[in-house]
Design an enzyme around this catalytic site. Structure first.
Site, short mmCIF file in Angstrom:
data_model
loop_
_atom_site.label_atom_id
_atom_site.label_comp_id
_atom_site.label_asym_id
_atom_site.label_seq_id
_atom_site.Cartn_x
_atom_site.Cartn_y
_atom_site.Cartn_z
N SER A 1 0.79 -1.23 0.00
CA SER A 1 0.00 0.00 0.00
C SER A 1 0.83 1.29 0.00
O SER A 1 0.41 2.27 -0.62
CB SER A 1 -0.99 0.00 1.17
N ARG B 1 4.36 -6.80 -18.90
CA ARG B 1 4.52 -6.27 -20.25
C ARG B 1 5.97 -6.01 -20.65
O ARG B 1 6.24 -5.33 -21.64
CB ARG B 1 3.71 -4.97 -20.38
#
Length: 235
Positions: A58, A189
């Site tokens: 977080s 990616r």
């Protein structure tokens, strides 16, 4: 009729919407134990490495990077699969007459697929394969663009006329993310031998991802360093 063919994909970081830093991530992590005193604490690299190694994710959401991407539609659609922590706005063919700019693979782009699903590899094509690839792309684009223009001139609405245009048409879109969501995107990616989990991205979206990674490394250098060192896995 004139159409434009291009093989490059453009990625630019919007400096106006750039927010956060390695220090901000550290402050966000320390506030749970230090409260307001977190603003003055140090030893960033060690803390960031601890957070990354132990998957405390977080704090890495405290930042923002916004990219303007000019790419063929098929690249944009791969982006839209990344939803958690991402926001998008794209050029609309409903409201704007689109531009005749189309993608053709560059001469160095491997053309031939080998292997089985999940383990594909691509190798260079022959001279004839490169020639027919470019020729067929251009002919298909000219045919589609002519049909689009004929419908517009006949008074057909843009949102209908655009239906005939191919996914090789260039589009522009903003993609905004936080460092945590960007690390997840990059892990999927980009292809990297040091990655804990191998990925096999399509070359065109990897080109975009590498440009984004360079911006990430420049503006969040310690966060990028510990992410890369820990197997390129998003926390």
């Amino acid at each position: 009729m004139t159409i434009s063919l291009r093989s490059d994909i453009s990625v630019s970081l919007d400096e106006v919407n750039l927010a956060g830093s390695d220090a901000k991530i550290c402050k966000a992590a320390r506030v749970s134990t230090l409260g307001s005193a977190a603003a003055g604490s140090g030893e960033a690299r060690g803390l960031l490495n601890y957070l990354m190694k132990n998957r405390h994710g977080s704090p890495f959401e405290h930042g923002q990077m916004s990219f303007l991407v000019e790419a063929p539609i098929f690249v944009a659609r791969e982006f839209m699969r990344h939803r958690a922590g991402w926001s998008y706005n794209e050029t609309s063919g409903r409201y704007k007459e689109l531009e005749p700019v189309f993608y053709v693979p560059k001469d160095s782009r491997p053309l031939v697929q080998e292997g089985k699903a999940g383990e594909y590899r691509f190798v260079a094509g022959t001279y004839e394969q490169y020639g027919i690839t470019r020729w067929e792309h251009e002919q298909a684009y000219r045919t589609a663009w002519s049909a689009y223009q004929r419908m517009l001139k006949a008074g057909v609405a843009k949102e209908i006329a655009r239906d005939v245009l191919p996914v090789g048409l260039f589009t522009s879109f903003y993609a905004t993310c936080n460092p945590r969501s960007l690390m997840h995107f990059l892990s999927l990616r980009t292809k990297n031998t040091d990655a804990t989990f191998p990925s096999f991205p399509q070359e065109e979206i990897e080109d975009v991802a590498l440009a984004m990674e360079a911006a990430f490394a420049s503006h969040f250098p310690l966060t990028w360093e510990v992410w890369d060192r820990n197997g390129r896995v998003a926390p």
